[in-house]
Design an enzyme around this catalytic site. Structure first.
Site, PDB file in Angstrom:
ATOM      1  CB  THR A  66      26.552  76.145  48.619  1.00  6.02           C
ATOM      2  OG1 THR A  66      26.288  77.197  47.702  1.00  6.02           O
ATOM      3  CG2 THR A  66      25.910  76.458  49.965  1.00  6.02           C
ATOM      4  CE  LYS A  70      29.668  75.570  45.054  1.00  4.42           C
ATOM      5  NZ  LYS A  70      29.165  75.670  43.691  1.00  4.42           N
ATOM      6  CG  ASP A 107      28.815  73.162  41.058  1.00  4.11           C
ATOM      7  OD1 ASP A 107      27.689  72.767  41.432  1.00  4.11           O
ATOM      8  OD2 ASP A 107      29.498  73.967  41.716  1.00  4.11           O
ATOM      9  CB  ALA A 134      37.498  84.402  35.842  1.00  5.17           C
ATOM     10  N   GLY A 135      35.160  83.054  38.348  1.00  2.03           N
ATOM     11  CA  GLY A 135      35.114  82.605  39.741  1.00  2.03           C
ATOM     12  C   GLY A 135      35.081  81.087  39.802  1.00  2.03           C
ATOM     13  N   GLY A 136      34.684  80.558  40.967  1.00  2.70           N
ATOM     14  CA  GLY A 136      34.641  79.107  41.150  1.00  2.70           C
ATOM     15  C   GLY A 136      33.701  78.432  40.168  1.00  2.70           C
ATOM     16  CB  ALA A 137      30.282  79.249  39.013  1.00  2.95           C
ATOM     17  CG  ASN A 157      36.401  87.703  35.093  1.00  3.51           C
ATOM     18  OD1 ASN A 157      35.180  87.708  35.279  1.00  3.51           O
ATOM     19  ND2 ASN A 157      37.258  87.904  36.083  1.00  3.51           N
ATOM     20  CG  MET A 222      26.151  78.979  35.751  1.00  2.00           C
ATOM     21  SD  MET A 222      27.634  78.536  36.666  1.00  2.00           S
ATOM     22  CE  MET A 222      28.622  77.901  35.333  1.00  2.00           C
ATOM     23  CE1 TYR A 224      20.620  78.298  41.810  1.00  2.00           C
ATOM     24  CE2 TYR A 224      18.560  78.876  42.881  1.00  2.00           C
ATOM     25  CZ  TYR A 224      19.862  78.402  42.946  1.00  2.00           C
ATOM     26  OH  TYR A 224      20.396  78.039  44.156  1.00  2.00           O
TER      27      TYR A 224
HETATM   28  N1  LIG Z   1      22.975  77.044  39.114  1.00  2.00           N
HETATM   29  C1  LIG Z   1      23.884  76.481  39.861  1.00  2.00           C
HETATM   30  O1  LIG Z   1      23.816  75.300  40.204  1.00  2.00           O
HETATM   31  C2  LIG Z   1      25.083  77.293  40.273  1.00  2.00           C
HETATM   32  C3  LIG Z   1      26.257  76.638  40.713  1.00  2.00           C
HETATM   33  C4  LIG Z   1      27.353  77.419  41.059  1.00  2.00           C
HETATM   34  C5  LIG Z   1      27.266  78.821  40.993  1.00  2.00           C
HETATM   35  N2  LIG Z   1      26.110  79.411  40.586  1.00  2.00           N
HETATM   36  C6  LIG Z   1      26.015  80.892  40.491  1.00  2.00           C
HETATM   37  O2  LIG Z   1      27.067  81.385  39.663  1.00  2.00           O
HETATM   38  C7  LIG Z   1      27.420  82.692  40.087  1.00  2.00           C
HETATM   39  C8  LIG Z   1      28.941  82.818  40.224  1.00  2.00           C
HETATM   40  O3  LIG Z   1      29.384  81.996  41.307  1.00  2.00           O
HETATM   41  P1  LIG Z   1      30.940  81.967  41.705  1.00  2.00           P
HETATM   42  O4  LIG Z   1      31.076  81.019  42.828  1.00  2.00           O
HETATM   43  O5  LIG Z   1      31.804  81.748  40.512  1.00  2.00           O
HETATM   44  O6  LIG Z   1      31.151  83.476  42.227  1.00  2.00           O
HETATM   45  P2  LIG Z   1      32.505  84.308  42.365  1.00  2.00           P
HETATM   46  O7  LIG Z   1      33.653  83.394  42.619  1.00  2.00           O
HETATM   47  O8  LIG Z   1      32.209  85.403  43.319  1.00  2.00           O
HETATM   48  O9  LIG Z   1      32.742  84.964  40.897  1.00  2.00           O
HETATM   49  C9  LIG Z   1      31.890  85.953  40.414  1.00  2.00           C
HETATM   50  C10 LIG Z   1      32.286  86.340  38.981  1.00  2.00           C
HETATM   51  O10 LIG Z   1      31.328  87.285  38.520  1.00  2.00           O
HETATM   52  C11 LIG Z   1      32.020  88.436  37.986  1.00  2.00           C
HETATM   53  N3  LIG Z   1      31.138  89.590  38.182  1.00  2.00           N
HETATM   54  C12 LIG Z   1      30.366  89.858  39.280  1.00  2.00           C
HETATM   55  N4  LIG Z   1      29.652  90.986  39.059  1.00  2.00           N
HETATM   56  C13 LIG Z   1      29.972  91.433  37.804  1.00  2.00           C
HETATM   57  C14 LIG Z   1      29.565  92.544  37.017  1.00  2.00           C
HETATM   58  N5  LIG Z   1      28.663  93.434  37.476  1.00  2.00           N
HETATM   59  N6  LIG Z   1      30.085  92.674  35.786  1.00  2.00           N
HETATM   60  C15 LIG Z   1      30.985  91.776  35.320  1.00  2.00           C
HETATM   61  N7  LIG Z   1      31.419  90.696  36.014  1.00  2.00           N
HETATM   62  C16 LIG Z   1      30.919  90.547  37.250  1.00  2.00           C
HETATM   63  C17 LIG Z   1      33.313  88.496  38.754  1.00  2.00           C
HETATM   64  O11 LIG Z   1      34.252  89.230  38.007  1.00  2.00           O
HETATM   65  P3  LIG Z   1      35.616  89.797  38.659  1.00  2.00           P
HETATM   66  O12 LIG Z   1      36.579  88.639  38.702  1.00  2.00           O
HETATM   67  O13 LIG Z   1      36.055  90.856  37.730  1.00  2.00           O
HETATM   68  O14 LIG Z   1      35.254  90.309  40.033  1.00  2.00           O
HETATM   69  C18 LIG Z   1      33.653  86.996  38.847  1.00  2.00           C
HETATM   70  O15 LIG Z   1      34.264  86.547  37.667  1.00  2.00           O
HETATM   71  C19 LIG Z   1      26.673  82.958  41.392  1.00  2.00           C
HETATM   72  O16 LIG Z   1      25.572  83.806  41.105  1.00  2.00           O
HETATM   73  C20 LIG Z   1      26.221  81.585  41.826  1.00  2.00           C
HETATM   74  O17 LIG Z   1      25.018  81.648  42.579  1.00  2.00           O
HETATM   75  C21 LIG Z   1      25.025  78.677  40.218  1.00  2.00           C
END
Ligand SMILES: NC(=O)c1ccc[n+]([C@@H]2O[C@H](COP(=O)([O-])OP(=O)(O)OC[C@H]3O[C@@H](n4cnc5c(N)ncnc54)[C@H](OP(=O)(O)O)[C@@H]3O)[C@@H](O)[C@H]2O)c1
Length: 281
Positions: A66, A70, A107, A134-137, A157, A222, A224
């Protein structure tokens, strides 16, 4: 009880303390009567690959991965599944007895599982979807929809360059949009998936005009914690069907359990109820 034959697997993250994965996997192990244990690991921030090298060889069956490891998990692997390659990240490393490390990404399967459970009848191939973030998720979600035959995956994004990067990796089926053109991206979609961290406790709602999506669109978040984010609450108020991030977490754990222990989790263990109880504390 830990015995000499106990099978070991786990989850690595930083922080990992609040991960629900140990509870999910250990409940399934107990329910299945498997002599196994699933433990949390917290490798040093700059030592993830070293940590994996120390585990390889088969004594540990494998680990889920996690945040923030990742992407690095791919570098620690000898073999990478096509879906982990497409997602650019792995949430599962399986250690073979010969010392090989196999990287996978479940995922996307978790995401599709959540839709199947909470929005029965939803067909990922039936129309365009919009993914916010547009992050890893987001990358994993986009890969899962693209591989399921979705005709268009719109990546919306705040930082448009990141949306362009993700779309570039996924291929012509993906289209990047800046957040200020979200209304355009949401028009005509079958699903809206929030993969930003904006809904996390204490972080406020994401300013996206959900009403621009069709009435029949399914809305998923995503995040929770909280289970019902402000985003999902808005979707419900509009009468949309919703899907939550907890069901995705459970959904990604199912193929991970199968990879570690060679069998499906027992169907009669209600891990969702256990997670809800833990989240309420
Ligand atoms: N349920 C599940 O099994 C599961 C699995 C994986 C992930 N997740 C959740 O998914 C979320 C994202 O994970 P990640 O790994 O992709 O994170 P990450 O790589 O840090 O990406 C975060 C994304 O959120 C955007 N963002 C953050 N705050 C924002 C705001 N206030 N307004 C607009 N955009 C915003 C960022 O935009 P910018 O590019 O502009 O910074 C980026 O695209 C996390 O909360 C994680 O816990 C859940």
């Amino acid at each position: 009880m830990i015995t000499g034959a106990t099978l070991v697997a786990g989850v690595a993250g930083a922080p990992v303390r609040h991960s629900l994965s140990p509870m999910i996997h250990n409940a399934w192990l107990a329910g299945a009567g498997i002599d196994g244990v699933y433990v949390p690991f917290s490798p040093p921030a700059d030592g993830f690959v070293r940590f994996v090298k120390g585990l390889r060889g088969g004594a540990v069956r494998g680990i889920n991965v996690t945040l923030p490891f990742k992407e690095e998990a791919l570098m620690a692997a000898d073999d990478i599944s096509p879906r982990a390659e497409l997602a650019g990240a792995a949430n599962l490393l399986v250690f073979s007895p010969t010392g090989m490390v196999l990287a996978d990404n479940t995922d996307g399967l978790g995401l599709l599982h959540a839709f199947a459970v909470q929005a029965p009848g939803f067909d990922p191939a039936a129309g365009p979807v919009a993914i916010l973030g547009a992050g890893g998720a987001a990358r994993g979600a986009a890969a899962a929809f693209a591989q399921s035959g979705c005709p268009q995956v719109r990546i919306v994004n705040r930082t448009i360059q990141r949306a362009e990067e993700v779309a570039g990796t996924i291929g012509p089926v993906a289209a990047p949009y800046p957040l200020d053109r979200a209304a355009e991206a949401l028009a005509g979609v079958n699903a809206v998936i929030n993969s930003t961290s904006a809904g996390l406790s204490g972080q406020g709602d994401l300013a996206v005009p959900l009403e621009a999506s069709p009435d029949a669109a399914v809305v998923m978040d995503m995040v929770y914690k909280p289970l019902k984010t402000a985003f999902l609450a808005r979707a419900e108020a509009l009468g949309r069907r919703t899907v939550d991030g907890l069901e995705m977490l459970i959904g990604q754990a199912i193929p991970s359990f199968e990879a570690f222990y060679g069998r499906s989790p027992p169907p009669d263990v209600d891990v969702r109820a256990l997670c809800l109880e833990a989240l309420a504390q």
